[in-house]
Scaffold this active site. Structure first.
Site, PDB file in Angstrom:
ATOM      1  N   SER A 176       0.831  -1.207   0.000  1.00  0.00           N
ATOM      2  CA  SER A 176       0.000   0.000   0.000  1.00  0.00           C
ATOM      3  C   SER A 176       0.858   1.247   0.000  1.00  0.00           C
ATOM      4  CB  SER A 176      -0.887  -0.011   1.254  1.00  0.00           C
ATOM      5  OG  SER A 176      -1.457   1.248   1.494  1.00  0.00           O
ATOM      6  N   TYR A 194      -2.373   0.054  10.214  1.00  0.00           N
ATOM      7  CA  TYR A 194      -2.555  -0.649   8.938  1.00  0.00           C
ATOM      8  C   TYR A 194      -1.317  -0.476   8.067  1.00  0.00           C
ATOM      9  CZ  TYR A 194      -3.841  -1.133   4.038  1.00  0.00           C
ATOM     10  OH  TYR A 194      -3.840  -1.460   2.703  1.00  0.00           O
ATOM     11  N   LYS A 238       1.762  -3.250   6.666  1.00  0.00           N
ATOM     12  CA  LYS A 238       2.223  -3.398   5.281  1.00  0.00           C
ATOM     13  C   LYS A 238       3.742  -3.210   5.207  1.00  0.00           C
ATOM     14  CE  LYS A 238      -1.710  -4.198   3.211  1.00  0.00           C
ATOM     15  NZ  LYS A 238      -1.994  -5.512   2.593  1.00  0.00           N
TER      16      LYS A 238
END
Length: 333
Positions: free
Chosen positions: A124, A148, A152
């Site tokens: 991402s 989040y 990643k």
């Protein structure tokens, strides 16, 4: 090639399964259906006129995944399975760290044990943090702004270190931006369970009357109209990028941005949706969400040069296809 697609019943995973099957590959889908539906697999089969082996399974369950790797011989893995909401990750960091990191480690371990040397990871743009715009793959990664994004970035490090220690292991890290849109058939698209965390499904749920109003989180950013600016990319373009990355994988680690290179604000996207589809979206300004940044868009030149990939669809295409999918779901009720 036979490809294991984790999270293959999800939004991006399902479109990538379609692209893989259209390119002549076969797929095995693993998904725990926590944010997707079994019917999506049927839709993939209908679109492609191909069979899909599906297993309702959690990728963090190492024993179940080990049994799957014993049953099938895979030529590659595309790993989508993971929680993906920035705001939720701030509220539930342990849930995100456990699910997203354990799933990556389980898959990586089994790939090494079974000689599966092609690994494409769904990363991402959040790994860049609040960095220099446009985001370029050569940028040093700053501290991420939410758990989040950190999962990643940590998964990228796990895979990169594994590739260094195992010379035959090929890792492709795809840092993509903000996928929207749907398949032209209207059979698959973004349809999250519950209240959406992403903008486009929120817009479409307001448009069909499932939600009363669109919350625009923040209008005081340093952007063209005060709302957040993102690089929206059609999910079909994104799926094609995964197929090209898989087919052109090389030993070691490769990193590619998948985006259009253009920023669009929240209000600009809403205006495009209203204009193209003739639907009015009631909205209100709400406070900023924790973990969000003002502006994010890609430099995707490296993917064009190395993979022969570039985004083809426009924002107008994206909002049109998103609305077609929403209307079809409404008619099928």
């Amino acid at each position: 090639m036979r490809i294991l697609v984790t999270g293959g019943a999800g939004y991006i995973g399902s479109h990538t399964c379609v692209a893989l099957l259209k390119a002549g590959h076969s797929v095995v889908v693993v998904d725990n259906l926590s944010n997707s539906n079994r019917e999506v697999v049927d839709a993939i089969e209908k679109i492609t006129e191909s069979e899909v082996a599906f297993f309702k399974m959690d990728v963090t369950d190492e024993l179940a995944m080990r049994n799957l790797f014993s049953e099938y011989t895979f030529d590659g893995v595309i790993h989508f399975a993971g929680y993906k909401a920035v705001g939720e990750s701030v509220e539930k960091p342990l849930m995100y760290y456990h699910n997203n990191l354990v799933s990556t480690m389980v898959l990586t371990k089994l790939c090494l044990e079974h000689g599966v040397n092609r690994f494409v990871f769904s990363s991402s743009a959040t790994v860049y943090g609040d960095n220099k715009i446009p985001y370029d793959e050569s940028l040093p990664l700053l501290e991420t702004t939410n758990p989040y994004g950190e999962t990643k970035a940590m998964s990228e490090r796990i895979l990169t270190d594994t590739a260094k220690a195992n010379p035959n292991f090929s890792v492709t890290l795809l840092r993509y931006f903000n996928p929207i849109g749907a398949h032209e058939s209207g059979l698959i698209g973004e349809n999250p369970n519950g209240i959406p965390n992403n903008l486009m499904p929120y817009i479409t749920k307001v448009a069909i009357g499932e939600l009363p109003i669109l919350n625009v989180f923040g209008d005081d950013y340093d952007t063209i109209d005060g709302t957040g600016v993102r690089d929206y990319i059609h999910v079909v373009d994104l799926a094609d990028g995964h197929v090209k990355a898989l087919e052109k994988s090389q030993k070691g680690t490769r990193i590619y941005n998948l985006g259009t290179g253009k920023g669009t604000s929240v209000l600009e996207l809403v205006e495009a949706f209203e204009r193209i589809n003739g639907v009015k979206i009631p909205k209100k300004i709400s406070p900023r969400r924790s973990g969000d940044i003002a502006t994010s868009y890609a430099n995707a030149d490296k993917a064009a040069r190395d993979l022969g990939w570039e985004a083809k669809y426009t924002v107008e295409d994206m909002v049109r296809d998103s609305w077609r999918f929403a209307e079809m779901r409404l008619r099928l009720r």
